[in-house]
Motif scaffolding. Structure first.
Motif, PDB file in Angstrom:
ATOM      1  N   THR A  80       0.814  -1.221   0.000  1.00 34.83           N
ATOM      2  CA  THR A  80       0.000   0.000   0.000  1.00 34.83           C
ATOM      3  C   THR A  80       0.846   1.270   0.000  1.00 34.83           C
ATOM      4  O   THR A  80       0.384   2.342   0.375  1.00 34.83           O
ATOM      5  CB  THR A  80      -0.962   0.009   1.206  1.00 34.83           C
ATOM      6  OG1 THR A  80      -0.242  -0.269   2.406  1.00 34.83           O
ATOM      7  CG2 THR A  80      -2.041  -1.036   1.016  1.00 34.83           C
ATOM      8  N   ALA A  81       2.100   1.164  -0.443  1.00 31.64           N
ATOM      9  CA  ALA A  81       2.951   2.346  -0.624  1.00 31.64           C
ATOM     10  C   ALA A  81       3.357   2.502  -2.087  1.00 31.64           C
ATOM     11  O   ALA A  81       4.316   3.201  -2.391  1.00 31.64           O
ATOM     12  CB  ALA A  81       4.191   2.253   0.262  1.00 31.64           C
ATOM     13  N   VAL A  82       2.636   1.817  -2.987  1.00 37.11           N
ATOM     14  CA  VAL A  82       2.973   1.904  -4.408  1.00 37.11           C
ATOM     15  C   VAL A  82       2.315   3.135  -5.040  1.00 37.11           C
ATOM     16  O   VAL A  82       1.298   3.635  -4.558  1.00 37.11           O
ATOM     17  CB  VAL A  82       2.542   0.639  -5.182  1.00 37.11           C
ATOM     18  CG1 VAL A  82       3.272  -0.577  -4.661  1.00 37.11           C
ATOM     19  CG2 VAL A  82       1.034   0.432  -5.100  1.00 37.11           C
ATOM     20  N   SER A  83       2.893   3.594  -6.131  1.00 32.80           N
ATOM     21  CA  SER A  83       2.360   4.770  -6.824  1.00 32.80           C
ATOM     22  C   SER A  83       1.505   4.402  -8.029  1.00 32.80           C
ATOM     23  O   SER A  83       0.832   5.259  -8.595  1.00 32.80           O
ATOM     24  CB  SER A  83       3.531   5.655  -7.297  1.00 32.80           C
ATOM     25  OG  SER A  83       4.391   4.907  -8.149  1.00 32.80           O
ATOM     26  N   TYR A  84       1.518   3.119  -8.413  1.00 32.31           N
ATOM     27  CA  TYR A  84       0.764   2.757  -9.617  1.00 32.31           C
ATOM     28  C   TYR A  84      -0.062   1.494  -9.403  1.00 32.31           C
ATOM     29  O   TYR A  84      -1.222   1.566  -9.030  1.00 32.31           O
ATOM     30  CB  TYR A  84       1.716   2.599 -10.807  1.00 32.31           C
ATOM     31  CG  TYR A  84       1.023   2.442 -12.148  1.00 32.31           C
ATOM     32  CD1 TYR A  84      -0.116   3.169 -12.459  1.00 32.31           C
ATOM     33  CD2 TYR A  84       1.524   1.568 -13.096  1.00 32.31           C
ATOM     34  CE1 TYR A  84      -0.750   3.026 -13.692  1.00 32.31           C
ATOM     35  CE2 TYR A  84       0.907   1.421 -14.331  1.00 32.31           C
ATOM     36  CZ  TYR A  84      -0.236   2.151 -14.623  1.00 32.31           C
ATOM     37  OH  TYR A  84      -0.846   2.000 -15.837  1.00 32.31           O
ATOM     38  N   ARG A  85       0.508   0.308  -9.552  1.00 33.43           N
ATOM     39  CA  ARG A  85      -0.290  -0.909  -9.496  1.00 33.43           C
ATOM     40  C   ARG A  85       0.034  -1.745  -8.252  1.00 33.43           C
ATOM     41  O   ARG A  85       1.125  -2.291  -8.133  1.00 33.43           O
ATOM     42  CB  ARG A  85      -0.058  -1.770 -10.751  1.00 33.43           C
ATOM     43  CG  ARG A  85      -0.531  -1.112 -12.009  1.00 33.43           C
ATOM     44  CD  ARG A  85      -0.755  -2.118 -13.128  1.00 33.43           C
ATOM     45  NE  ARG A  85       0.467  -2.775 -13.544  1.00 33.43           N
ATOM     46  CZ  ARG A  85       0.538  -3.596 -14.595  1.00 33.43           C
ATOM     47  NH1 ARG A  85      -0.558  -3.845 -15.311  1.00 33.43           N
ATOM     48  NH2 ARG A  85       1.678  -4.166 -14.923  1.00 33.43           N
ATOM     49  N   PRO A  86      -0.913  -1.854  -7.303  1.00 32.42           N
ATOM     50  CA  PRO A  86      -0.706  -2.723  -6.141  1.00 32.42           C
ATOM     51  C   PRO A  86      -0.878  -4.185  -6.535  1.00 32.42           C
ATOM     52  O   PRO A  86      -1.296  -4.497  -7.640  1.00 32.42           O
ATOM     53  CB  PRO A  86      -1.801  -2.275  -5.169  1.00 32.42           C
ATOM     54  CG  PRO A  86      -2.903  -1.791  -6.063  1.00 32.42           C
ATOM     55  CD  PRO A  86      -2.219  -1.160  -7.261  1.00 32.42           C
ATOM     56  N   GLY A  87      -0.564  -5.064  -5.619  1.00 31.45           N
ATOM     57  CA  GLY A  87      -0.698  -6.499  -5.872  1.00 31.45           C
ATOM     58  C   GLY A  87       0.457  -7.305  -5.329  1.00 31.45           C
ATOM     59  O   GLY A  87       0.397  -8.530  -5.242  1.00 31.45           O
ATOM     60  N   ALA A  88       1.537  -6.626  -4.925  1.00 30.72           N
ATOM     61  CA  ALA A  88       2.726  -7.339  -4.448  1.00 30.72           C
ATOM     62  C   ALA A  88       2.550  -7.915  -3.055  1.00 30.72           C
ATOM     63  O   ALA A  88       3.422  -8.633  -2.576  1.00 30.72           O
ATOM     64  CB  ALA A  88       3.951  -6.413  -4.479  1.00 30.72           C
ATOM     65  N   ARG A  89       1.415  -7.643  -2.400  1.00 32.09           N
ATOM     66  CA  ARG A  89       1.159  -8.297  -1.115  1.00 32.09           C
ATOM     67  C   ARG A  89       1.047  -9.814  -1.296  1.00 32.09           C
ATOM     68  O   ARG A  89       1.216 -10.565  -0.345  1.00 32.09           O
ATOM     69  CB  ARG A  89      -0.120  -7.750  -0.466  1.00 32.09           C
ATOM     70  CG  ARG A  89      -1.412  -8.120  -1.192  1.00 32.09           C
ATOM     71  CD  ARG A  89      -2.619  -7.528  -0.509  1.00 32.09           C
ATOM     72  NE  ARG A  89      -2.588  -6.072  -0.574  1.00 32.09           N
ATOM     73  CZ  ARG A  89      -3.553  -5.298  -0.053  1.00 32.09           C
ATOM     74  NH1 ARG A  89      -4.580  -5.847   0.576  1.00 32.09           N
ATOM     75  NH2 ARG A  89      -3.477  -3.980  -0.156  1.00 32.09           N
ATOM     76  N   PHE A  90       0.760 -10.234  -2.522  1.00 33.79           N
ATOM     77  CA  PHE A  90       0.691 -11.657  -2.810  1.00 33.79           C
ATOM     78  C   PHE A  90       2.024 -12.217  -3.315  1.00 33.79           C
ATOM     79  O   PHE A  90       2.107 -13.388  -3.664  1.00 33.79           O
ATOM     80  CB  PHE A  90      -0.409 -11.935  -3.837  1.00 33.79           C
ATOM     81  CG  PHE A  90      -1.787 -11.548  -3.363  1.00 33.79           C
ATOM     82  CD1 PHE A  90      -2.454 -12.339  -2.444  1.00 33.79           C
ATOM     83  CD2 PHE A  90      -2.389 -10.384  -3.803  1.00 33.79           C
ATOM     84  CE1 PHE A  90      -3.713 -11.987  -1.987  1.00 33.79           C
ATOM     85  CE2 PHE A  90      -3.657 -10.018  -3.351  1.00 33.79           C
ATOM     86  CZ  PHE A  90      -4.321 -10.816  -2.438  1.00 33.79           C
ATOM     87  N   GLY A  91       3.048 -11.365  -3.336  1.00 32.75           N
ATOM     88  CA  GLY A  91       4.360 -11.792  -3.807  1.00 32.75           C
ATOM     89  C   GLY A  91       4.997 -12.906  -2.998  1.00 32.75           C
ATOM     90  O   GLY A  91       5.482 -13.885  -3.565  1.00 32.75           O
ATOM     91  N   PRO A  92       5.032 -12.808  -1.658  1.00 31.03           N
ATOM     92  CA  PRO A  92       5.657 -13.880  -0.880  1.00 31.03           C
ATOM     93  C   PRO A  92       5.044 -15.247  -1.152  1.00 31.03           C
ATOM     94  O   PRO A  92       5.757 -16.241  -1.271  1.00 31.03           O
ATOM     95  CB  PRO A  92       5.409 -13.436   0.570  1.00 31.03           C
ATOM     96  CG  PRO A  92       5.309 -11.956   0.504  1.00 31.03           C
ATOM     97  CD  PRO A  92       4.624 -11.674  -0.796  1.00 31.03           C
ATOM     98  N   ARG A  93       3.724 -15.284  -1.265  1.00 30.99           N
ATOM     99  CA  ARG A  93       3.059 -16.563  -1.536  1.00 30.99           C
ATOM    100  C   ARG A  93       3.466 -17.099  -2.901  1.00 30.99           C
ATOM    101  O   ARG A  93       3.731 -18.298  -3.060  1.00 30.99           O
ATOM    102  CB  ARG A  93       1.539 -16.371  -1.464  1.00 30.99           C
ATOM    103  CG  ARG A  93       0.745 -17.629  -1.740  1.00 30.99           C
ATOM    104  CD  ARG A  93      -0.740 -17.365  -1.674  1.00 30.99           C
ATOM    105  NE  ARG A  93      -1.158 -16.958  -0.334  1.00 30.99           N
ATOM    106  CZ  ARG A  93      -2.419 -16.620  -0.030  1.00 30.99           C
ATOM    107  NH1 ARG A  93      -3.350 -16.646  -0.967  1.00 30.99           N
ATOM    108  NH2 ARG A  93      -2.734 -16.281   1.196  1.00 30.99           N
ATOM    109  N   ALA A  94       3.530 -16.215  -3.902  1.00 29.73           N
ATOM    110  CA  ALA A  94       3.884 -16.642  -5.258  1.00 29.73           C
ATOM    111  C   ALA A  94       5.334 -17.109  -5.334  1.00 29.73           C
ATOM    112  O   ALA A  94       5.642 -18.102  -6.004  1.00 29.73           O
ATOM    113  CB  ALA A  94       3.642 -15.496  -6.245  1.00 29.73           C
TER     114      ALA A  94
END
Length: 405
Positions: A80-94
């Motif tokens: 929630t500190a991104v300036s454009y496209r969020p979604g990396a909260r699911f990065g660790p799982r991936a």
């Protein structure tokens, strides 16, 4: 009446469960049966098992204060500190799912001459930091306290090199992000642990040293300072980074305004040297390695934090392998957003491979022997040792053959 009957039925079932619980006792499995069970079932395929990183034993280290390790893999699902496209909260799982093809018994790294999962270091998947998505100030504090706690634990095994270097006695942290702002609380924690500014080796297309007013000079608050493009600016102003030894590499960013002010304006964050993405055409991967090594050096008393990205996967991993002697104390792999990945999940696979290379280098740096060069090719001394081993092995084989005859 019907409601009372339902309630009585529930109570009767509960009573039965309690009654059964009293009769159950934990049975001790005989040792020979345990051995048999382990032989039959203590194995996994790359596609089976719980999705921990590289099939490592998962532990929620933050609620297990007695859990110690030499290297910790920790997830930071925050975006929630991104300036454009969020979604990396699911990065660790991936990234964990993509790392499934790495298994302890089948992870010998040919370029390094070592299997990092079957060497001296205890490597633990410490799970994820439970980061709030509703308050970035609180999230920032959660990550800092988690990194500080995990990085302050006791190590399990003494590296074969012994007490050489500032990193001795402290576990190394590999963070799976999450957006890139997770590097700020990580650097704050490392500064407290090592009590000195940290050298940063930053591979990325972007500088991430933007002054926060780049996004808005009018609407400002304490939390607008914390974002995935300005965290190095803030870290430098807090004195967390050793600018004289730090470097950006792989840059192909756009700048603010109508001139190169983002590059040339004086500021504490402008001490990084810059290697642009196009420079690899003239220098080649090993030329980039040489520039970085000349800048950072191999000072055992200077901790290095690695934050990778930038070039193509092939180029970057080749460069990363050339940096295996750096004194890495921490690293992050960030901005993996599964929602924007392709069907083959190549971004997550690349991130898992990058984590493997980083962990390999961390383990190899603690080995006090010559393990050989690229893809099994050894230096002259190492080659002589291998030749002697092969000769001895051939002699043993001949003996076995004669005995069999």
């Amino acid at each position: 009446m019907h409601t009372w009957k339902s309630l009585l039925s529930v109570l009767a079932l509960a009573g039965s469960a309690v009654s059964c619980a009293h009769h159950g006792e934990t049975e001790v499995v005989p040792e020979h049966e345990r051995e048999e069970l382990l032989k039959k079932w203590d194995q996994e395929w790359s596609f089976s098992g719980i999705a921990s990183f590289a099939h490592l034993r998962p532990v929620k280290c933050l609620i297990e204060p007695q859990e110690n390790y030499d290297i910790a893999v920790i997830g930071a699902p925050f975006d929630t500190a991104v300036s454009y496209r969020p979604g990396a909260r699911f990065g660790p799982r991936a990234i964990r799912a993509a790392s499934a093809r790495q298994m302890a018994g089948t992870s010998y790294n040919t370029r390094a001459g070592i299997n990092p999962y079957q060497s001296w270091a205890k490597i633990t998947d410490c799970g994820d930091i439970p980061i709030t998505p509703f308050d970035n100030g609180l999230a920032e504090r959660q990550m800092y306290e988690a990194f500080l706690e995990l990085g302050s634990r006791k190590v399990v095994n003494a590296a074969p090199k012994g007490g050489q270097g500032i990193g001795t006695g402290h576990p190394k942290l590999v963070t799976l992000g999450g957006d890139h702002s997770v590097a700020l609380p990580a650097l704050r924690a490392l500064y407290q642990i090592y009590q000195k500014p940290i050298t940063v080796l930053h591979f990325d297309a972007h500088l991430d040293t933007w002054n926060p007013v780049r996004y808005s000079a009018y609407w400002q608050s304490e939390q607008t300072q914390f974002n995935h493009g300005s965290f190095f600016h803030k870290a430098s102003r807090e004195g967390l980074i050793c600018n004289s030894t730090s470097a950006h590499a792989g840059l192909r960013t756009r700048l603010t305004g109508v001139n190169d002010g983002d590059y040339t304006n004086p500021g504490p964050e402008q001490g990084f040297i810059r290697i642009h993405a196009d420079d690899i055409d003239e220098l080649g991967p090993m030329g980039v390695v040489d520039v970085i090594m000349q800048r950072i050096g191999l000072d055992p008393e200077q901790p290095v934090y690695l934050s990778p990205g930038g070039w193509t996967t092939r180029e970057f991993i080749r460069i990363l392998r050339g940096l295996e002697k750096l004194n890495l104390v921490g690293a992050d792999i960030v901005e993996v957003s599964p929602a924007y990945d392709n069907k083959g999940e190549t971004t997550a696979l690349a991130a898992a491979q990058v984590a493997f290379e980083i962990i390999t280098s961390m383990v190899k740096s603690g080995v006090d022997e010559e393990l050989g060069g690229w893809y099994g090719r050894m230096d002259e001394v190492g080659a002589e040792d291998v030749e002697a081993v092969e000769t001895e092995s051939e002699s043993d084989s001949e003996t076995v053959d004669k005995d069999e005859l």
